[in-house]
Motif scaffolding. Structure first.
Motif, PDB file in Angstrom:
ATOM      1  N   MET A 185       0.804  -1.216   0.000  1.00  0.00           N
ATOM      2  CA  MET A 185       0.000   0.000   0.000  1.00  0.00           C
ATOM      3  C   MET A 185       0.844   1.277   0.000  1.00  0.00           C
ATOM      4  SD  MET A 185      -3.320  -0.917   2.340  1.00  0.00           S
ATOM      5  CE  MET A 185      -2.618  -1.823   3.722  1.00  0.00           C
ATOM      6  N   CYS A 186       2.176   1.140   0.053  1.00  0.00           N
ATOM      7  CA  CYS A 186       2.981   2.367   0.103  1.00  0.00           C
ATOM      8  C   CYS A 186       4.156   2.329  -0.866  1.00  0.00           C
ATOM      9  CB  CYS A 186       3.440   2.659   1.523  1.00  0.00           C
ATOM     10  SG  CYS A 186       4.391   1.341   2.307  1.00  0.00           S
ATOM     11  N   HIS A 187       5.193   1.524  -0.582  1.00  0.00           N
ATOM     12  CA  HIS A 187       6.426   1.606  -1.368  1.00  0.00           C
ATOM     13  C   HIS A 187       6.654   0.403  -2.274  1.00  0.00           C
ATOM     14  CE1 HIS A 187       9.017   5.125  -0.878  1.00  0.00           C
ATOM     15  NE2 HIS A 187       8.425   5.310   0.287  1.00  0.00           N
ATOM     16  N   GLU A 188       5.602  -0.330  -2.619  1.00  0.00           N
ATOM     17  CA  GLU A 188       5.789  -1.454  -3.531  1.00  0.00           C
ATOM     18  C   GLU A 188       6.368  -1.015  -4.885  1.00  0.00           C
ATOM     19  OE1 GLU A 188       6.200  -5.325  -3.802  1.00  0.00           O
ATOM     20  OE2 GLU A 188       5.117  -4.434  -2.123  1.00  0.00           O
ATOM     21  N   PRO A 189       6.013   0.174  -5.401  1.00  0.00           N
ATOM     22  CA  PRO A 189       6.668   0.608  -6.637  1.00  0.00           C
ATOM     23  C   PRO A 189       8.184   0.722  -6.506  1.00  0.00           C
ATOM     24  CG  PRO A 189       4.663   1.853  -6.310  1.00  0.00           C
ATOM     25  CD  PRO A 189       4.891   1.067  -5.036  1.00  0.00           C
ATOM     26  N   THR A 190       8.675   0.994  -5.296  1.00  0.00           N
ATOM     27  CA  THR A 190      10.118   0.976  -5.060  1.00  0.00           C
ATOM     28  C   THR A 190      10.650  -0.443  -5.202  1.00  0.00           C
ATOM     29  OG1 THR A 190      10.103   2.907  -3.603  1.00  0.00           O
ATOM     30  CG2 THR A 190      11.897   1.342  -3.306  1.00  0.00           C
ATOM     31  N   SER A 191       9.947  -1.395  -4.571  1.00  0.00           N
ATOM     32  CA  SER A 191      10.380  -2.794  -4.616  1.00  0.00           C
ATOM     33  C   SER A 191      10.306  -3.365  -6.020  1.00  0.00           C
ATOM     34  CB  SER A 191       9.513  -3.635  -3.670  1.00  0.00           C
ATOM     35  OG  SER A 191       9.600  -3.163  -2.342  1.00  0.00           O
ATOM     36  N   VAL A 192       9.396  -2.846  -6.846  1.00  0.00           N
ATOM     37  CA  VAL A 192       9.220  -3.345  -8.209  1.00  0.00           C
ATOM     38  C   VAL A 192      10.059  -2.563  -9.211  1.00  0.00           C
ATOM     39  CG1 VAL A 192       7.533  -3.565 -10.085  1.00  0.00           C
ATOM     40  CG2 VAL A 192       6.925  -4.281  -7.774  1.00  0.00           C
ATOM     41  N   GLY A 193      10.124  -1.240  -9.043  1.00  0.00           N
ATOM     42  CA  GLY A 193      10.805  -0.405 -10.023  1.00  0.00           C
ATOM     43  C   GLY A 193      12.314  -0.387  -9.897  1.00  0.00           C
ATOM     44  N   PRO A 195      14.627  -2.610  -8.653  1.00  0.00           N
ATOM     45  CA  PRO A 195      15.454  -3.754  -9.068  1.00  0.00           C
ATOM     46  C   PRO A 195      15.783  -3.770 -10.551  1.00  0.00           C
ATOM     47  CG  PRO A 195      13.804  -4.472  -7.498  1.00  0.00           C
ATOM     48  CD  PRO A 195      13.469  -3.042  -7.852  1.00  0.00           C
ATOM     49  N   ASP A 196      14.832  -3.401 -11.405  1.00  0.00           N
ATOM     50  CA  ASP A 196      15.118  -3.363 -12.837  1.00  0.00           C
ATOM     51  C   ASP A 196      16.152  -2.288 -13.172  1.00  0.00           C
ATOM     52  OD1 ASP A 196      13.375  -5.418 -13.327  1.00  0.00           O
ATOM     53  OD2 ASP A 196      11.718  -4.116 -13.945  1.00  0.00           O
ATOM     54  N   SER A 197      16.159  -1.225 -12.372  1.00  0.00           N
ATOM     55  CA  SER A 197      17.070  -0.112 -12.649  1.00  0.00           C
ATOM     56  C   SER A 197      18.453  -0.321 -12.042  1.00  0.00           C
ATOM     57  CB  SER A 197      16.480   1.194 -12.106  1.00  0.00           C
ATOM     58  OG  SER A 197      15.329   1.587 -12.821  1.00  0.00           O
ATOM     59  N   ILE A 198      18.491  -0.703 -10.749  1.00  0.00           N
ATOM     60  CA  ILE A 198      19.784  -0.766 -10.058  1.00  0.00           C
ATOM     61  C   ILE A 198      20.050  -2.107  -9.392  1.00  0.00           C
ATOM     62  CG2 ILE A 198      19.903   1.725  -9.708  1.00  0.00           C
ATOM     63  CD1 ILE A 198      18.979   1.293  -6.810  1.00  0.00           C
ATOM     64  N   GLY A 199      19.100  -3.064  -9.514  1.00  0.00           N
ATOM     65  CA  GLY A 199      19.341  -4.402  -9.001  1.00  0.00           C
ATOM     66  C   GLY A 199      18.971  -4.619  -7.553  1.00  0.00           C
ATOM     67  N   LEU A 200      18.316  -3.658  -6.919  1.00  0.00           N
ATOM     68  CA  LEU A 200      17.914  -3.786  -5.520  1.00  0.00           C
ATOM     69  C   LEU A 200      16.729  -2.872  -5.261  1.00  0.00           C
ATOM     70  CD1 LEU A 200      18.839  -5.094  -2.752  1.00  0.00           C
ATOM     71  CD2 LEU A 200      19.968  -2.913  -2.299  1.00  0.00           C
ATOM     72  N   GLY A 201      15.735  -3.378  -4.513  1.00  0.00           N
ATOM     73  CA  GLY A 201      14.539  -2.597  -4.245  1.00  0.00           C
ATOM     74  C   GLY A 201      14.648  -1.735  -3.007  1.00  0.00           C
ATOM     75  N   LYS A 202      15.817  -1.167  -2.772  1.00  0.00           N
ATOM     76  CA  LYS A 202      16.056  -0.305  -1.617  1.00  0.00           C
ATOM     77  C   LYS A 202      16.871   0.904  -2.056  1.00  0.00           C
ATOM     78  CE  LYS A 202      16.494  -4.239   1.609  1.00  0.00           C
ATOM     79  NZ  LYS A 202      17.314  -4.821   2.689  1.00  0.00           N
ATOM     80  N   GLY A 610      24.355  -3.314  -2.881  1.00  0.00           N
ATOM     81  CA  GLY A 610      25.202  -3.334  -4.064  1.00  0.00           C
ATOM     82  C   GLY A 610      25.363  -1.993  -4.748  1.00  0.00           C
ATOM     83  N   PRO A 611      24.271  -1.260  -5.026  1.00  0.00           N
ATOM     84  CA  PRO A 611      24.411   0.007  -5.738  1.00  0.00           C
ATOM     85  C   PRO A 611      25.311   1.026  -5.029  1.00  0.00           C
ATOM     86  CG  PRO A 611      22.135  -0.740  -5.790  1.00  0.00           C
ATOM     87  CD  PRO A 611      22.861  -1.656  -4.855  1.00  0.00           C
ATOM     88  N   LYS A 617      23.111  -5.877  -9.562  1.00  0.00           N
ATOM     89  CA  LYS A 617      22.595  -7.237  -9.732  1.00  0.00           C
ATOM     90  C   LYS A 617      21.359  -7.221 -10.623  1.00  0.00           C
ATOM     91  CE  LYS A 617      24.564  -9.038  -5.463  1.00  0.00           C
ATOM     92  NZ  LYS A 617      24.314  -9.767  -4.189  1.00  0.00           N
ATOM     93  N   THR A 618      21.593  -6.817 -11.873  1.00  0.00           N
ATOM     94  CA  THR A 618      20.538  -6.773 -12.879  1.00  0.00           C
ATOM     95  C   THR A 618      20.872  -7.780 -13.983  1.00  0.00           C
ATOM     96  OG1 THR A 618      21.664  -5.078 -14.179  1.00  0.00           O
ATOM     97  CG2 THR A 618      20.197  -4.305 -12.419  1.00  0.00           C
ATOM     98  N   ALA A 619      19.945  -7.950 -14.901  1.00  0.00           N
ATOM     99  CA  ALA A 619      20.173  -8.898 -15.995  1.00  0.00           C
ATOM    100  C   ALA A 619      21.343  -8.479 -16.871  1.00  0.00           C
ATOM    101  CB  ALA A 619      18.903  -9.027 -16.842  1.00  0.00           C
TER     102      ALA A 619
END
Length: 772
Positions: A185-193, A195-202, A610-611, A617-619
């Protein structure tokens, strides 16, 4: 733009913090009847040998001051350390039906729950039961299910790492990945967005990075209310000469000026420190286009003058640069201006400041993550940072601002409906059972499953699920269909009153209270917004001799459900949190190695990020520029009469908990039934400040999703935009309206219609709010 003729609405010219904050802290202690003990408790908040404040997830400095709490943290502590008690006798005096007519503030103000209770439908009351009976009833409800996926295991971010780890272990041992949690309900877009960009959802930054940044950009957050301890950091940055830019639809006082209650000079002279050097009032939902406009301006500067972009970083550490450049250059300025609500000149102004910065941090909150395309917007923020190599070096990086003090930690130790294969394999190897592999439910999916009758049992580890969730018309009705709801809680709330066939309340210790198991005082651990893990030890006597800790409650449910479990020693883990941490270290090797030793060091330790070290840690093995592909579409659906509503937390509020009815910094006192609107919009609609209005969901044909008889207040907000308080206006947030990638409800961009107050809406349906 406030009019003193509107009752309870008047200008507030003082800075954030200052004497107003100290007065509010004193008032909170008096209100909760805990002046002396509450004052002592506050002195241990966020101290190395004390407890972690439940108020927010801002990290602790290495060298703590004599008091490391803020106004809203003090309110959270007072609210928990209150001397008020919600005993079985209190519930004997009030039926559930009666309590449902109370305000959310009145329900929680009953005080701390003192012993387990079960709902008696014949009497419409909660009545006391023993712990053994509570565990047995919960286990019976779970074991009666035909399929483990008929259970939902909700987790609030206030739970410790130890409780969260046991909770996910119990649910996966049971056979499901249904973990709708507050991150959804709050920061899931962080967890989803991310990782694709920098390899970690934090986030990638540390608190020390703020000492080295010469530019801090603040997107979609109000630190003075939602993470006030950040204000000390922003104040210090401003005073040493760093530039702070604010991007937000409303001007928030704490981003304008702040007076530190710990600075004797500011307090004595009634002076303050300016925070943002420039304020950009972006249109609701316009952040992605704003950032793309800044990128477009930067690329033009690079073409014209050179020396703007970090080409060495881009070449060595990134992928996808050319595609993003082509995408941004193809955008025309008219589209950018219309979507962002800002002129080209203002966007170029922000870009010019960024171009000159040597080290920049970009912070963002739920003002950016609760829209229909939030995951994509998060990725555009990263693109902006990557252009100048602003990730992975001192004073630079991305900083998502979490709310609950351990919402990030919960996810780290396994509270996630989409667990990684690596984590599931590790659980299998450590415990010897095959965990479920099928992805589970998010919050929205859980509500839909309960609504359909596919999910029949709900277990809640903290929180006020139904009130926090969107669309109470559907959510409240769904909760009443459950066969069994079990709530672990410190205080009663409205969700506990939405009873189905059976409901149980399990009272737990609070963060401020001593947790003694098997004669040993235990500590729990939490993770802050910057991946620091540290210990938390309560010091107050428990509010009742019948309370149990969250880890012990989870272990008790598991032991009753699985009996003599040959794979997990649930009773043993309930009595030894070191043993829980040893298991966490085994399941997450590398992250939690030597967990018990590290957490005993004052200040704790930082998890691998990592970042921070430019490990991606991305593809692609690199940080990825990602082309913006809007998924949500225009919430207005092409209707010019539709406006966009963003929901707000008041200054007397923490998530769904309402401490009082004042919103001091916005000049609202003693009420919450207001809607902020642009004065030109009001004139266009024939409305005036102080008029009573109705606010309805724009595309709801039932007429049910309406809030009625609110007072409209003129405010400096972009045209076509409105703002009002959460959760009162959740009724206009459709369950189907959410970020298309993560499922996070679009609390910040709801399509609505604003009308003068009337008895009935045009379709003939009676205009009414969704009352319980």
């Amino acid at each position: 733009m406030s009019d003193p003729k509107v009752p309870g609405v008047r200008p507030y010219h003082q800075p954030a913090g200052g004497w107003g904050a100290l007065k509010a802290v004193a008032g909170a202690l008096v209100d909760q009847e805990t002046v002396v003990e509450g004052g002592k408790t506050l002195m241990r908040a966020n101290q190395p040998e004390g407890f972690d404040c439940p108020g927010c997830a801002w990290p602790d400095p290495k060298h703590t001051s004599s008091f490391e709490f803020c106004e809203n943290g003090a309110k959270a502590v007072a609210w928990e350390a209150t001397s008020k008690r919600a005993t079985p006798q209190v519930f004997a005096e009030h039926t559930v039906s009666e309590l449902l007519t109370w305000t959310d503030h009145q329900i929680e103000d009953l005080g701390r729950l003192t012993e387990p209770m079960a709902y008696d439908p014949a009497d419409d009351r909660y009545k006391p039961i023993t712990w053994d009976e509570a565990f047995a009833r919960t286990a019976a409800g779970l074991k009666a299910l035909k399929d483990p996926n008929e259970a939902e295991f909700y987790a609030s971010g206030r739970a410790s790492n130890e409780a969260a780890f046991l909770y996910q272990l119990m649910a996966r041992r049971f056979g499901t990945n249904n973990f709708p949690d507050c991150s959804n309900m709050c920061h899931e877009p962080t967890s989803v967005g991310l990782p694709d960009s920098i390899g970690l959802g934090k986030g990638s930054v540390t608190l020390e990075d703020f000492d080295h940044a010469d530019l801090i950009m603040c997107f979609g957050h109000n630190p003075g209310t939602n993470h006030p301890r950040m204000m000390a950091t922003l104040r210090e940055a401003s005073r040493r000469g760093a530039t702070i830019l604010a991007f937000n639809p409303l001007k928030e006082r704490a981003l304008e000026k702040f007076a530190s209650p710990q600075d004797p000079v500011e307090m004595a002279t009634l002076s303050s420190t300016p925070i943002a050097s420039a304020y950009f009032q972006v249109k609701i939902g316009g952040d992605a286009l704003l950032v793309q406009g800044m990128m477009k301006a930067l690329l033009a500067m690079e073409t014209r003058d050179g020396g703007v972009l970090d080409h060495d970083f881009i070449l060595e550490h990134t992928a996808g640069f050319e595609a993003v450049v082509a995408s941004v250059e193809a955008l025309d300025w008219a589209t950018i201006e219309a979507g962002s609500g800002l002129s080209r000149a203002r966007i170029e102004e922000a870009a010019a400041v960024y171009a000159k910065a040597k080290a920049a941090i970009l912070c963002y909150g739920m003002g950016l993550t609760q829209h229909r395309d939030s995951s994509g917007a998060v990725q555009q923020l990263v693109n902006l940072l990557l252009l100048k190599g602003n990730i992975g070096r001192p004073g630079a990086g991305i900083c998502p601002l979490r709310g609950h003090s351990n919402v990030q930690g919960n996810r780290t130790v396994g509270i996630w409906e989409k667990p990684s294969t690596v984590m599931l394999d590790s659980l299998r190897d450590v415990f010897g059972f095959e965990p479920p592999r099928q992805h589970g439910h998010t919050v929205v999916e859980a509500i839909e499953a309960i609504e359909r009758g596919d999910s029949k049992v709900f277990v809640g580890l903290g929180g006020n699920f139904a009130v926090a969730a969107p669309d109470p018309v559907r959510t409240f009705a769904a909760m009443r269909k459950l066969d069994l709801a079990v709530h672990v809680a410190t205080k009663p709330n409205r969700t506990h009153l939405l009873v189905g066939k059976h409901a149980i309340l399990l009272p737990c210790l609070g963060r401020t209270e001593m947790d003694v198991r098997a004669g040993v005082r235990q500590s729990v651990t939490v993770e802050d917004s910057m991946s620091m893990v540290h210990a938390s030890r309560g010091l107050n006597p428990p509010a009742s001799e019948h309370l149990m800790s969250e880890p012990a409650i989870v272990a008790g449910i598991a032991a009753a459900t699985f009996g003599q479990d040959p794979l997990v020693d649930w009773p043993g883990l309930a009595d030894d949190y070191d043993a829980i941490r040893d298991l966490i270290a085994r399941v997450f090797p590398g992250a939690f190695d030597d967990y018990n030793d590290k957490v005993r060091v004052p200040g704790g330790f930082r998890l691998p990020v990592g970042p921070t070290n430019r490990v991606w840690k991305t593809a692609t093995g690199k940080a990825n520029f990602i082309v913006h592909d809007p998924k949500g579409g225009d919430p207005r659906r092409g209707d010019p009469d539709v406006m966009i509503l963003t929901t707000l937390r008041s200054h007397d509020q923490y998530n769904t908990t309402i401490y009082g009815n004042d919103d001091r910094y916005r000049g609202v006192f003693g009420r919450r039934d207001v809607i902020f609107a642009n004065p030109d919009d009001l004139a266009r609609m024939g409305l005036a400040q102080g008029d009573l209005v109705d606010l309805g969901a724009a595309f709801d044909e039932t007429g049910e999703r309406v809030v009625r008889a609110f007072t409209v207040v003129a405010r400096d907000i972009p045209p076509g935009c409105l703002a009002a308080y959460y959760p009162e206006t959740n009724v206009v947030i459709s369950l189907d309206d959410h970020d298309q990638r993560s499922g996070t409800p679009a609390y910040k961009s709801a399509p609505v219609r604003l009308r003068k107050h009337q008895a009935r809406w045009p379709n003939g349906a009676a205009a009414a709010t969704a009352v319980p």
